[in-house]
Design an enzyme around this catalytic site. Structure first.
Site, PDB file in Angstrom:
ATOM      1  N   GLU A 161       0.809  -1.213   0.000  1.00  0.00           N
ATOM      2  CA  GLU A 161       0.000   0.000   0.000  1.00  0.00           C
ATOM      3  C   GLU A 161       0.846   1.267   0.000  1.00  0.00           C
ATOM      4  O   GLU A 161       0.476   2.274  -0.615  1.00  0.00           O
ATOM      5  CB  GLU A 161      -0.912   0.006   1.237  1.00  0.00           C
ATOM      6  N   ASP A 201      -7.927   6.169  -9.168  1.00  0.00           N
ATOM      7  CA  ASP A 201      -8.597   4.862  -9.304  1.00  0.00           C
ATOM      8  C   ASP A 201     -10.106   4.960  -9.123  1.00  0.00           C
ATOM      9  O   ASP A 201     -10.784   3.949  -8.941  1.00  0.00           O
ATOM     10  CB  ASP A 201      -8.031   3.871  -8.285  1.00  0.00           C
ATOM     11  N   THR A 225      -7.156   8.814  -1.169  1.00  0.00           N
ATOM     12  CA  THR A 225      -6.765   7.623  -0.406  1.00  0.00           C
ATOM     13  C   THR A 225      -5.786   8.075   0.664  1.00  0.00           C
ATOM     14  O   THR A 225      -4.830   8.792   0.358  1.00  0.00           O
ATOM     15  CB  THR A 225      -6.094   6.582  -1.316  1.00  0.00           C
TER      16      THR A 225
END
Length: 416
Positions: free
Chosen positions: A204, A222, A227
């Site tokens: 990640e 995405d 994020t």
């Protein structure tokens, strides 16, 4: 395989026929001049039914003692430290009533990565005298993958032979198995959980230091908006909103509280409306707050870690399988994990259904790869293929260190 009748000898031949390594194993009862390597050696087991049936009971000189695993579902193992790297040419297993239908005899140099020297899916108990083996390593393991009955597994005796000499017992070991704790088979222990968190962080955040990622925030393009944080909470998928809401409940006067209306508005989209330009800076300020850090950890465990581990445990999976479920939940959500699992179960039975754990995990990772390739932003499957499959190929079902893997071209390792 029982060696007490003609029918049993025929079954023994069937077992030999399906071996992968080596193909020429014999179960004949011919004499051998090899040295007994395993007697009195330190032994360790994945679980024990009671203090009366320890791993050391399978390598002692007693005739009425045995190792018995716990009665839970799934894979169990017994490991023997031969004291030094040894060539192993013969292994004699004396099963009790609770025997393994499917099992592997494996060797390892470090106790983490294992190589099969014998494998069968049609064991029928009794005495298995496996000869003409070709293997080398310091550690020998009997990995029982399929139960013949619900009672777990039990071995009266495990005897390994080779040219020798037998390894000298380390002076620090007072007695076989004395003071040696079992290796945890799940992620609930602190050390194994830490390993799982580091593995996920390598994929990640390209680091093993997951604690340094509280302030991470970016849009990956995405379709999930921002994020951020230690697990990749997303403004477009609801988990960031839930986490910031909880943070505000714990600390109403925080720098992110003013963005809650915007987070509610953009949930389900990739929009930054109402978040830019100040949200990234506010996130970084909040990341220095211990309450925010604890909120991230608790949200990670509640939303992803705990549900994934519970599901894996119900399927009879050990630490590697639990980590594979957790990593899938992090990327695809728990609902996505369940979809991936459902496809895998159609191909292979889980251990709790009586299936082979290694075969099932292979099917699960295949299903995971398929799901990742359907998402353009996640089509690179190296976090599965060059990490999780590496551990599975080495039969490292307990994620025992040392671990070495690579993700997206970067190499990582966890020492002992």
């Amino acid at each position: 395989m029982r060696t007490r009748s003609r029918r049993s000898m025929a079954l023994g031949g069937g077992i030999a026929a399906i071996l992968c390594i080596p193909p020429a194993v014999s179960v004949a009862a011919n004499a051998s001049s090899d040295v007994l390597l395993s007697m009195g050696r330190p032994a360790l087991a994945s679980s024990t039914q009671s203090v009366s049936w320890l791993a050391s009971s399978a390598v002692d000189r007693g005739t009425g003692t045995r190792w018995a695993s716990g009665a839970g579902v799934g894979t169990e193992w017994l490991r023997i430290d031969l004291g030094a790297a040894q060539e192993v040419t013969r292994v004699r297993l004396h099963w009790a009533t609770a025997y393994a239908k499917g099992y592997r005899v494996q060797l390892s140099d470090d106790g983490a990565t294992w190589r099969d020297t014998f494998r069968t899916a049609s064991g029928n108990g009794g005495v298995d005298d496996l000869r003409n083996l070709k293997g080398h390593g310091r550690y020998l393991r009997v990995l029982a993958t399929q139960r013949a009955n619900p009672s777990g597994y039990s071995l009266w005796d495990v005897r390994a032979y080779g040219p020798g000499p037998a390894g000298r017992l380390p002076e620090s070991v007072a007695a076989p198995g004395a003071g040696v704790p079992p290796v945890a088979g799940d992620l609930t222990g602190h050390t194994k959980k830490e390993t799982a968190l580091q593995l996920v962080a390598s994929a990640e955040n390209s680091t093993l230091n997951w604690r340094g990622e509280y302030g991470y925030l970016e849009d990956l393009g995405d379709g999930r908006g921002y994020t951020g944080g230690i697990i990749g909470f997303c403004s477009g998928t609801g988990d960031m909103l839930a986490m910031v809401t909880e943070y505000t409940r714990r600390k109403p006067d925080n720098p992110l509280a003013r963005y809650l209306p915007a987070l509610r508005a953009v949930d389900g989209t990739d929009s930054h409306a109402g978040l830019d330009p100040g949200f990234p800076a506010a996130w970084r300020i909040a990341a220095k707050d211990g309450i925010f850090q604890k909120t991230q950890q608790d949200a990670r465990d509640r939303m992803y870690f705990a549900p994934a581990v519970r599901l894996a445990e119900s399927d009879g999976l050990r630490a590697l399988g639990q980590f594979a479920y957790y990593d899938a939940a992090v990327m695809h959500g728990v609902s996505g994990l369940r979809t991936i699992r459902e496809r895998a179960v159609r191909a292979r039975k889980t251990p709790s259904q009586g299936g082979d754990e290694i075969a099932y995990l292979g099917a699960f990772l295949d299903s995971r790869d398929t799901e990742m390739r359907r998402e353009a932003a996640h089509s690179d499957t190296t976090r599965v293929d060059t990490a999780q499959r590496v551990f599975l190929t080495g039969s490292n079902l307990d994620l025992v260190a040392p671990l070495s893997w690579s993700v997206y071209g970067d190499k990582y390792s966890i020492k002992r």
